[in-house]
Write an enzyme that holds these catalytic residues in place. Structure first.
Site, PDB file in Angstrom:
ATOM      1  N   VAL A  42     -60.758  65.558  31.971  1.00  0.00           N
ATOM      2  CA  VAL A  42     -59.607  64.970  32.666  1.00  0.00           C
ATOM      3  C   VAL A  42     -59.638  63.456  32.541  1.00  0.00           C
ATOM      4  O   VAL A  42     -58.622  62.798  32.283  1.00  0.00           O
ATOM      5  CB  VAL A  42     -59.614  65.400  34.153  1.00  0.00           C
ATOM      6  CG1 VAL A  42     -58.596  64.602  34.946  1.00  0.00           C
ATOM      7  CG2 VAL A  42     -59.338  66.879  34.257  1.00  0.00           C
ATOM      8  N   ALA A  43     -60.844  62.882  32.714  1.00  0.00           N
ATOM      9  CA  ALA A  43     -60.946  61.420  32.670  1.00  0.00           C
ATOM     10  C   ALA A  43     -60.723  60.894  31.258  1.00  0.00           C
ATOM     11  O   ALA A  43     -60.132  59.845  31.059  1.00  0.00           O
ATOM     12  CB  ALA A  43     -62.326  60.997  33.168  1.00  0.00           C
TER      13      ALA A  43
ATOM     14  N   ASP B  32     -22.015  36.853  13.617  1.00  0.00           N
ATOM     15  CA  ASP B  32     -20.674  36.276  13.516  1.00  0.00           C
ATOM     16  C   ASP B  32     -20.774  34.821  13.932  1.00  0.00           C
ATOM     17  O   ASP B  32     -21.687  34.442  14.669  1.00  0.00           O
ATOM     18  CB  ASP B  32     -19.730  36.975  14.512  1.00  0.00           C
ATOM     19  CG  ASP B  32     -19.337  38.352  14.032  1.00  0.00           C
ATOM     20  OD1 ASP B  32     -19.464  38.597  12.834  1.00  0.00           O
ATOM     21  OD2 ASP B  32     -18.902  39.158  14.866  1.00  0.00           O
TER      22      ASP B  32
ATOM     23  N   ASP C 194     -17.672  42.786  16.339  1.00  0.00           N
ATOM     24  CA  ASP C 194     -16.838  42.989  17.520  1.00  0.00           C
ATOM     25  C   ASP C 194     -15.614  43.862  17.249  1.00  0.00           C
ATOM     26  O   ASP C 194     -15.168  44.589  18.102  1.00  0.00           O
ATOM     27  CB  ASP C 194     -16.407  41.639  18.129  1.00  0.00           C
ATOM     28  CG  ASP C 194     -15.886  40.669  17.074  1.00  0.00           C
ATOM     29  OD1 ASP C 194     -15.615  41.114  15.945  1.00  0.00           O
ATOM     30  OD2 ASP C 194     -15.744  39.467  17.370  1.00  0.00           O
TER      31      ASP C 194
ATOM     32  N   ASP D 125     -15.791  46.739  12.275  1.00  0.00           N
ATOM     33  CA  ASP D 125     -17.197  46.343  12.152  1.00  0.00           C
ATOM     34  C   ASP D 125     -18.123  47.533  12.393  1.00  0.00           C
ATOM     35  O   ASP D 125     -19.317  47.479  12.091  1.00  0.00           O
ATOM     36  CB  ASP D 125     -17.545  45.246  13.177  1.00  0.00           C
ATOM     37  CG  ASP D 125     -16.951  43.902  12.783  1.00  0.00           C
ATOM     38  OD1 ASP D 125     -16.661  43.726  11.586  1.00  0.00           O
ATOM     39  OD2 ASP D 125     -16.776  43.041  13.659  1.00  0.00           O
TER      40      ASP D 125
ATOM     41  N   ASN E 249     -61.822  55.148  27.977  1.00  0.00           N
ATOM     42  CA  ASN E 249     -62.115  56.575  27.887  1.00  0.00           C
ATOM     43  C   ASN E 249     -63.298  56.837  26.966  1.00  0.00           C
ATOM     44  O   ASN E 249     -64.155  57.682  27.255  1.00  0.00           O
ATOM     45  CB  ASN E 249     -60.886  57.343  27.407  1.00  0.00           C
ATOM     46  CG  ASN E 249     -59.824  57.366  28.475  1.00  0.00           C
ATOM     47  OD1 ASN E 249     -60.013  56.802  29.557  1.00  0.00           O
ATOM     48  ND2 ASN E 249     -58.717  58.003  28.197  1.00  0.00           N
TER      49      ASN E 249
HETATM   50  P1  ATP Z   1     -16.093  35.300  13.076  1.00  0.00           P
HETATM   51  O1  ATP Z   1     -15.941  36.311  12.009  1.00  0.00           O
HETATM   52  O2  ATP Z   1     -17.137  34.328  12.863  1.00  0.00           O
HETATM   53  O3  ATP Z   1     -16.151  35.886  14.461  1.00  0.00           O
HETATM   54  P2  ATP Z   1     -13.354  34.405  12.745  1.00  0.00           P
HETATM   55  O4  ATP Z   1     -12.606  34.405  14.024  1.00  0.00           O
HETATM   56  O5  ATP Z   1     -13.102  33.264  11.843  1.00  0.00           O
HETATM   57  O6  ATP Z   1     -14.822  34.381  13.041  1.00  0.00           O
HETATM   58  P3  ATP Z   1     -11.794  36.624  12.079  1.00  0.00           P
HETATM   59  O7  ATP Z   1     -11.497  36.939  13.490  1.00  0.00           O
HETATM   60  O8  ATP Z   1     -12.033  37.695  11.108  1.00  0.00           O
HETATM   61  O9  ATP Z   1     -13.036  35.724  11.974  1.00  0.00           O
HETATM   62  O10 ATP Z   1     -10.609  35.695  11.545  1.00  0.00           O
HETATM   63  C1  ATP Z   1     -10.451  35.415  10.184  1.00  0.00           C
HETATM   64  C2  ATP Z   1      -9.489  34.282  10.019  1.00  0.00           C
HETATM   65  O11 ATP Z   1      -8.198  34.668  10.502  1.00  0.00           O
HETATM   66  C3  ATP Z   1      -9.837  33.035  10.818  1.00  0.00           C
HETATM   67  O12 ATP Z   1     -10.693  32.207  10.125  1.00  0.00           O
HETATM   68  C4  ATP Z   1      -8.491  32.392  11.024  1.00  0.00           C
HETATM   69  O13 ATP Z   1      -8.139  31.624   9.902  1.00  0.00           O
HETATM   70  C5  ATP Z   1      -7.557  33.574  11.124  1.00  0.00           C
HETATM   71  N1  ATP Z   1      -7.309  33.909  12.532  1.00  0.00           N
HETATM   72  C6  ATP Z   1      -8.205  34.066  13.516  1.00  0.00           C
HETATM   73  N2  ATP Z   1      -7.613  34.389  14.665  1.00  0.00           N
HETATM   74  C7  ATP Z   1      -6.310  34.453  14.414  1.00  0.00           C
HETATM   75  C8  ATP Z   1      -5.155  34.761  15.197  1.00  0.00           C
HETATM   76  N3  ATP Z   1      -5.239  35.082  16.470  1.00  0.00           N
HETATM   77  N4  ATP Z   1      -3.945  34.712  14.595  1.00  0.00           N
HETATM   78  C9  ATP Z   1      -3.829  34.420  13.300  1.00  0.00           C
HETATM   79  N5  ATP Z   1      -4.865  34.131  12.515  1.00  0.00           N
HETATM   80  C10 ATP Z   1      -6.105  34.146  13.045  1.00  0.00           C
END
Ligand code: ATP
Length: 917
Positions: free
Chosen positions: A282-283, A329, A650, A654, A716
């Site tokens: 046991v020990a 990112d 995100d 992805d 042990n």
């Molecule tokens: P990461 O990938 O680092 O999170 P990110 O925001 O640059 O950053 P995405 O969200 O894929 O990556 O955006 C890609 C590109 O689209 C951006 O670099 C920007 O030029 C354009 N973008 C980002 N947000 C918007 C938006 N709300 N409306 C229109 N164009 C956008």
């Protein structure tokens, strides 16, 4: 009305039936009433096991059953004191085991609660994030790409909405959903395109739906029936240790058998030898090992929560310690995601904008001189498109802004929605352009939502005169490709190569200053075109301008990257942003050097084969203008190179890369449900530094597991050797059965548990990552265990033999051996705190639980020697001061020796000379 065939009725009928309002949703009191009526939005679950079942489960262990049998035999033979003592020890052991397991179980439950799904709804006129289980029929669900749908609902609004319904229909291709259609009452589930169903997920677009069924009344509820609480799978380490445990059991049983048989041949009483054999087994068997592993994992996971990382899959804790590359990112993880517009290029001129954060106070400058934005039409058009092609709301003290607060100074400005868009609303407000005011004359009729792959977003507005305009904003390279004309402040002119060259130059200059740049453009639509707007309408646009915003790097990310370097972990930035912006930020974060690092764009990546990518992947520190699909390629290339990859994400797209990575990490704030579900860890604060903190914890947890394995096994071995050597040398039993059980209790119990929560070595991030296939005993651990086990065994036998043969006093010799064995282990536990540093370097008091546990064990040991009734039970003899000095010197000798060895060995150059990869 048949309330479950909403696909056959209009959206208005559903709204009217559920007595709700698409703009304000339900009120809090109504939600409460409906929760009472319909119950929580959850599947019926098997009730959790009650605590007493965990307690009883302790008595199902084979070794415990053997001990209980021993108790019965003792009682049967009239050895009542032995029987009671063994029973007491079994019960105390069971309580300790129960506390450990119950704590582990509770913390796992708490973890599940933290990862509970949420949903966005409109209630009391505001969009709110609520726990999915609190949804009620009549709630207005707000849907976005990446959302996991939490209840069944009838759509009331849609913008390019697509939903993946494989969980219900088996169809993996996303289905386009529409609000303003009805379907026949017999339409199969897959054809009900105006409905959304719990358990499915939004892959594209946006929409709104009125909740029509929750919990067991949903379609998935009908199928699922009773959901059984899912079984937690063991982690690889737990499985390996279980295997090891099995080997140890057989080894120990064999030795115990030898000890027993030798004793019997020597003429020792049969009963005494039987009990000794059982007690020794046991020990010697480290039955607490799997439980302590689980507890250390669970406690480590809780420490991670305090550092804002939620582990969703337990094996990730082990893998974290092996991480060699962290792919992150940029926006929001390495940077603050607190955007402020700094420069605007419009009408061929470059304007500067002042102001901080989301505060709407700021001025415009042209060539260093303050400039009235009302004087430049192209600047105004640029800001107008920026604020209309936008879904963010800027608020002061939680109230959405209108012109009313314009002159108000002060703080409390926040953004609800995408910070990039929030910055555009603020910049326009600085020029007196308010979305709320403009929207009194123009109203939005359609939207093509932003998507990482498209890198742009478009909206259609209907003017007061009935005409329509398409407003587009997005990545400059993407938008420019769609432009045919140029707005110069007065008129629209053809976009000549010269104009394109000057726009590109302005873009290059802004991006190399680490600005995130968006382009804005528009097109007047014909009435026919304005009806069903799609991607194809984003053509022949009129280019208006570029808007550049800062997004400062996170200070803590810089420190974390430096720490990664020390720890032999490579950091890689993966972003959708422009190459120049990405490199500029990477340089500020000191993760990119022109001479040693490479930057690749998505387009360059597309031109490489998998083999070519794998060849250069080790040098690439920045991937820019990549889309989610590239992330998967990057993970594969790095893994092919033997890396253990942690990857953040995100968006809905992805998810495959997150799943493929060794550690998939989702963002807690900006992450979609789909990405969270695919991940093994979620960052509550979206912060890069949190990943590094989790890696550090992961290394610490593994270290702690090694620490108590070292402790338990060497102790042990010491116990078994004591009995074994004495038996072979023909000595009487150095320890009685109850004494052996007692040693097991005072040393393996609290001190081993306290080792499981030991703080990490201060140098933990100075070592290279551990190889995942590395044995738990590698790096000299097995040698440490065996040599220390021999030391403990020899010391105890030596003390026993010396006192027994010199004084001829068997109870005294046994008590001295008994105490030596206990104290050897209590000294040794401090040694086990580090494989590299001496206890003096770590600090004796740095693990207060351990000090407390050792004090408890010492008190318990003194009790069985000095409290008369216990002395009777344990057959001990009181020790004099001289006896104690002997015991402490002999048992502390190993401690002193190892301390000295640590001191002598400590030469900084050699400390981390071992390479783990
Ligand atoms: P990461 O990938 O680092 O999170 P990110 O925001 O640059 O950053 P995405 O969200 O894929 O990556 O955006 C890609 C590109 O689209 C951006 O670099 C920007 O030029 C354009 N973008 C980002 N947000 C918007 C938006 N709300 N409306 C229109 N164009 C956008």
């Amino acid at each position: 009305m048949n309330s479950d065939k909403w696909y056959a009725r209009t959206a208005d009928e559903a709204i009217a039936f559920w007595q709700t309002n698409p703009y304000d949703g339900l009120s809090s009191s109504e939600v409460k009433a409906r929760l009472n009526k319909f119950g929580f939005n959850q599947m019926a679950e098997k009730p959790p096991e009650p605590w007493w079942k965990y307690f009883l489960a302790q008595f199902q262990d084979f070794m415990v059953l053997v001990l209980l049998a021993a108790t019965l035999i003792s009682a049967f033979l009239g050895e009542y004191s032995d029987a009671i003592t063994i029973l007491a020890i079994v019960i105390i052991n069971a309580i300790l085991g129960f506390i450990q397991e119950y704590r582990a179980e509770r913390s796992m439950q708490a973890l599940k609660q933290l990862a509970a799904p949420t949903a966005r709804v409109i209630r009391n006129g505001m969009i709110q994030q609520v726990a999915a289980r609190e949804l009620v029929p009549g709630d207005i669900l707000v849907l976005e790409a990446g959302d996991k749908i939490a209840a069944d609902g009838r759509l009331i609004d849609d913008h390019n909405l697509e939903v993946e319904e494989a969980a219900l229909t088996g169809e993996s291709l996303p289905v386009r959903k529409v609000a303003n259609r009805q379907f026949g009452e017999n339409a199969p589930l897959g054809d009900r395109k105006n409905m959304i169903y719990a358990g499915t997920s939004v892959t594209r677009g946006r929409g709104k739906a009125v909740v029509c069924a929750t919990g067991m009344r949903t379609e998935v509820g009908h199928i699922a029936g009773l959901i059984q609480a899912s079984e937690e799978a063991d982690t690889p380490l737990e499985r390996r240790l279980e295997n090891l445990g099995r080997w140890l059991v057989w080894g120990c049983l064999a030795i115990c058998f030898v000890v027993m048989v030798t004793g019997i041949f020597k003429g020792e009483p049969l009963f005494l030898m039987l009990m000794s054999g059982i007690s020794l087994a046991v020990a010697a068997i480290p039955e607490g090992l799997p439980a302590i592993v689980t507890v250390s994992l669970a406690l480590g996971v809780q420490r991670m929560i305090k550092r804002n990382a939620i582990v969703r899959k337990l094996p990730a804790v082990e893998t974290l310690g092996c991480t060699t590359v962290i792919c992150s990112d940029k926006t929001g993880t390495l940077t603050q995601n607190a955007m402020t517009v700094r420069r605007i290029y419009a009408g061929g001129q470059l304007f500067d904008v002042s102001g901080t954060g989301y505060d709407i106070k700021g001025e415009f400058f042209l060539n260093g001189q303050e400039f009235d934005p009302k004087k430049d039409k192209s600047l105004q058009q640029c800001l107008l498109i920026g604020t209309l092609c936008n879904n963010s709301v800027v608020k002061q003290n939680n109230v959405s802004i209108t012109g009313l607060w314009r002159r108000k100074n002060g703080s409390g400005w926040t953004v609800e929605g995408d910070p990039t868009e929030g910055a555009l609303v603020v910049a326009a407000a600085k020029a007196g352009i308010w979305r709320e005011t403009v929207e009194r004359m123009q109203s939005r009729t359609a939207e093509i939502p932003f998507e990482s792959e498209r890198r742009r977003m478009s909206v259609v507005y209907r003017m007061a005169d009935g005409s329509h305009a398409l407003y587009v904003k997005g990545a400059p390279d993407t938008v420019l490709e769609l432009c045919r004309y140029y707005y110069n402040g007065t008129t629209e002119v053809p976009l000549t190569p010269e104009l394109v060259a000057s726009i590109t130059l302005a873009n290059e200059s802004m991006t190399s200053q680490a600005l995130r740049v968006l382009a804005v453009a528009y097109r007047n639509l014909s009435p026919a075109e304005a009806v069903n707007v799609s991607d194809a309408d984003e053509r022949e646009l009129v280019f208006v301008g570029l808007i550049g915003m800062i997004d400062p790097p996170r200070e803590e990310a810089k420190r974390a990257i430096a720490l990664c370097k020390q720890a032999g972990i490579k950091t890689v930035m993966i972003t959708g942003d422009h190459r120049n912006t990405a490199i500029a930020i990477a340089k500020e974060l000191q993760m990119y050097k022109d001479d040693s690092d490479k930057a690749l764009t998505g387009a360059e990546l597309d031109a490489l084969s998998d083999v070519q990518l794998a060849k250069i992947a080790n040098q690439v520190s920045v991937y820019a203008r990549v889309s989610p699909a590239h992330k998967l390629q990057i993970v594969r290339a790095l893994r092919q190179n033997g890396h253990i990859v942690a990857m953040t994400g995100d968006g809905v797209n992805d998810a495959p890369a997150i799943k493929e990575a060794d550690i998939g990490i989702a963002m807690g704030i900006t992450g979609t449900d789909v990405s969270k579900e695919a991940s093994s860890m979620v960052l509550l604060d979206d912060n890069f530094a949190t990943i590094v903190g989790a890696v550090e914890e992961g290394r610490g947890i593994y270290d702690n597991i090694r620490k108590f394995i070292r402790y338990l096994l060497s102790c042990n071995i010491g116990e078994v050797l004591t009995m074994f050597i004495a038996a072979l040398a023909g000595m009487p039993l150095p320890l009685l059965p109850v004494q052996i059980l007692w040693v097991n209790l005072v040393t393996d119990g609290l001190p081993a548990m306290a080792l499981g929560v030991d703080p990490s070595d201060p140098d933990i991030m100075n070592r290279p990552p551990r190889h995942p296939a590395e044995s738990i005993f590698s790096r000299g651990l097995i040698r440490k265990i065996v040599t220390r086990g021999i030391q403990i065994g020899l010391s105890t036998v030596l003390v026993f033999a010396a006192v027994y043969y010199w004084k001829g006093d068997l109870p005294l010799a046994r008590t001295m051996a008994f105490s030596t064995l206990v104290f050897c282990q209590l000294f040794h536990v401090f040694d086990c705190r580090s494989e590299v540093l001496t206890i003096h370097e770590i600090g004796i008091l740095t693990n207060k639980f351990l000090v407390l546990a050792v004090c408890c064990s010492i008190t318990m040991q003194l009790a069985v020697i000095y409290i008369p009734i216990l002395r009777g039970i344990f057959e001990t003899a009181p020790l004099s001061l001289i006896d104690w000095v002997c015991v402490l010197v002999v048992s502390g000798w190993t401690f002193i020796l190892s301390t000295l060895r640590h001191f002598l060995r400590r030469s900084p150059g050699r400390r981390y000379a071992v390479s783990y990869r």
